[in-house]
Write a protein that holds these residues in place. Structure first.
Motif: not given
Length: 309
Positions: A119-137
């Motif tokens: 899946d896409y890079i996400s921040i958080g735990t398995s139960n509480d996370f956000v797939r996190m958009p970010m710039g290329p750098l």
């Protein structure tokens, strides 16, 4: 993040109201690429502790940051190990290259094996996370630390082919800069999770229709004026068509709710022999094994590129 019935209803409405007509390449699910059962732990995270912050906690912080400070915060959170358990292992994808008589390396098919995050890079735990958009750098900083590359458009299609399920894409209405605000990243993630629940999907499966990918392309390093831009592609429909053709018009200060970062381990196999994917993409003789563009990449990376201020 917290899921509500509201989002299940809202996503259906958005899918109906806000459609667009631009399409790119079409893939046929299951035709060529194969998802294998093998997994491989991401070496970088083997000595990192489990996530110590939730997606909700991080988004409270993100709302107060400008773009470049948020980029640093995202990279630092991920590299500290604040990601769901499902993103601590790669899955293997195997595909055969097409036969193209006019391209020497493709005059015969080759078996290519790659390791991909599910899946896409996400921040958080398995139960509480956000797939996190970010710039290329920021994305490249994370990729380099994990010994990974960002995908090409060709590899995005190969990943889409192995999807274990599909979502109908649902664009949000563009209202000023709203779609680039962290609160909308969170809203989008809640909506995706509601659809996962409705369809019985689980985080960690390969599901298409979630995001556009930040990709590598010769156009960033080769075409004048693109050195501080970001390339995006993908967002596949259940039919296999990609909603977003390759696009290089946004500056690298830009990210919105629809962008995602998918990483591929740099060590790949071609016909059973190990290679560095970055070196393949930078080779005029071999790059077509991992790309369908007309030129090799002078640099298979965004690292060191100037900020678009």
């Amino acid at each position: 993040m917290k899921k509500t019935a509201f989002w299940a209803i809202a996503t259906v409405a958005l899918a109906t109201i806000f459609s667009t007509t631009a399409h790119a390449q079409e893939v046929v699910y299951g035709k060529n690429s194969r998802l294998k059962k093998e997994t491989m732990a991401v070496p970088y995270f083997q000595d990192k502790p489990q996530a110590s912050i939730t997606g909700w906690d991080f988004m409270l912080k993100a709302d107060k940051l400008g773009f470049w400070k948020l980029e640093d915060a995202i990279a630092e959170a991920v590299l500290e190990g604040n990601i769901p358990q499902e993103l601590r292992s790669f899955r293997k994808i195997v595909f055969r290259t097409p036969v193209v008589d006019s391209v020497e390396i493709l005059r015969k098919p080759h078996k290519v094996e790659i390791w991909v995050l599910p899946d896409y890079i996400s921040i958080g735990t398995s139960n509480d996370f956000v797939r996190m958009p970010m710039g290329p750098l920021a994305a490249q900083r994370i990729a380099d630390s994990l010994h990974c590359i960002l995908p090409t458009t060709f590899l995005v299609d190969r990943i889409a082919e192995v999807s274990q399920g599909h979502l109908n894409i649902f664009p949000f209405r563009p209202l000023g800069s709203r779609n680039s605000q962290p609160i909308v990243y969170q809203d989008r993630n809640n909506a995706i999770n509601a659809l996962y629940d409705a369809k019985g999907y689980k985080f960690g499966q390969f599901i298409s229709g979630l995001k556009k990918d930040v990709v590598l392309t010769y156009k960033i390093h080769t075409l004048p004026g693109n050195e501080n831009r970001v390339a995006i592609y993908g967002w596949h429909h259940p039919s296999g068509k990609a909603q977003q053709p390759l696009h290089v018009k946004h500056g690298n200060f830009y990210a919105d709710y629809s962008h995602g970062i998918r990483l591929i381990y740099r060590t790949v196999k071609v016909d059973g022999k190990e290679y560095d994917a970055k070196e393949i993409l930078e080779s005029p003789q071999m790059y077509r094994l991992l790309s369908n563009e007309p030129m090799y990449l002078k640099k298979a990376s965004y690292a060191g590129m100037p900020r678009y201020e």
